[in-house]
Design an enzyme around this catalytic site. Sequence first.
Site, PDB file in Angstrom:
ATOM      1  N   LYS A  49      -4.289 -71.894  13.807  1.00  0.00           N
ATOM      2  CA  LYS A  49      -5.712 -71.641  14.051  1.00  0.00           C
ATOM      3  C   LYS A  49      -6.471 -71.652  12.732  1.00  0.00           C
ATOM      4  CE  LYS A  49      -5.021 -69.141  18.333  1.00  0.00           C
ATOM      5  NZ  LYS A  49      -4.708 -67.886  18.995  1.00  0.00           N
ATOM      6  N   GLN A  81      -5.095 -61.646  18.347  1.00  0.00           N
ATOM      7  CA  GLN A  81      -3.939 -62.367  18.896  1.00  0.00           C
ATOM      8  C   GLN A  81      -3.142 -61.457  19.842  1.00  0.00           C
ATOM      9  OE1 GLN A  81      -3.158 -65.721  18.195  1.00  0.00           O
ATOM     10  NE2 GLN A  81      -1.631 -65.446  19.798  1.00  0.00           N
ATOM     11  N   ASP A 125     -12.638 -65.885  23.029  1.00  0.00           N
ATOM     12  CA  ASP A 125     -11.578 -66.098  24.013  1.00  0.00           C
ATOM     13  C   ASP A 125     -12.117 -66.048  25.438  1.00  0.00           C
ATOM     14  OD1 ASP A 125      -9.077 -66.601  22.923  1.00  0.00           O
ATOM     15  OD2 ASP A 125      -8.761 -64.508  22.376  1.00  0.00           O
TER      16      ASP A 125
END
Length: 291
Positions: free
Chosen positions: A53, A97, A120
């Site tokens: 990422k 995460q 997200d």
Amino acid sequence: MSNIIDGKSFAADLRTSLAAKVSILKKEHQLTPGLAVILVGEDPASEVYVRNKAKQTLEVGMKSVEHKLDASTGESELLALVESLNQDETIHGILVQLPLPDHIDEAKVLNAIHYEKDVDGFHLTNVGLLSTGGLGVVPCTPLGCIMMLKDRLGSLSGKNAVVVGRSNIVGKPMANLLLQESCTVTIAHSRTQNLADVCRAADILVAAVGRPEMIPGDWVKPGAAVIDVGINRIERDGKNKLVGDVDFASAAEVAGAITPVPGGVGPMTIACLLHNTVQQACRQHKVAMPE
Ligand code: NDP
């Protein structure tokens, strides 16, 4: 045209177009979109994701910040970090995460991220905005799936779509996105009766289950578009292999379009994370997303 949807090249094109947008934002608005990723603990798979990422964030010209915290980090310490990033004007997207260690309440942390910095799409406000057709942020994996479907099929209106799997991160948001595209949507799950027949009725079949190759080719309607979200590690012929939820070899013989595993949905997920960060940066600064 091949019936295989090449997610790797689709994601590369998306990143190229995002890099051009970022360059315009920097030049015309002095705005550098910034993404902060928080990793708690030392899960090797999560470390690989976070590294990828960060690498791709920098490659498109964005700012990337990583916070690696010890597995013993307390919930209040993590919440304090999230709050400081909420206040940081150089950060437009915050990603925690998953999974988090057991002693931390995942939902509490995800909802502590300001919904305009959620990249997200897991914040309850964004979940609500997606189900009511509002302007929120869409979870990365389903967003990548819908982009590839629209690119390949054009209008999805009126098509029969079946989503196998009803998780909050893939199945449900995927079903909502297909509904927004005016598909007739069926959500199947572990209690669904006659799953084979349900799948055979699908013009668009999305598999998000987590069971290696459970959908054989004879469950696929000839000409259907098949999106395989599953990532399953198996051992075959003494080697470790990644396979999807669909039996690719038999399904590819009948499908009109199909994503492989690996190289289908997977690469799109990080590209969509970058897309969401740029989108959130534009919204926070009230500038239009460059064309
Ligand atoms: P979950 O385990 O949260 O959900 C799985 C879903 O599949 C559940 O709704 C479950 O039903 C359903 N299911 C389980 N067994 C069956 C069955 N025999 N028949 C029909 N439905 C069944 O998984 P996720 O949604 O998080 O992930 C699904 C897959 O996608 C995994 O392989 C994961 O690794 C992959 N994934 C890939 C990503 C990518 O970037 N490509 C990102 C996220 C996930 P029920 O609700 O009834 O239990």
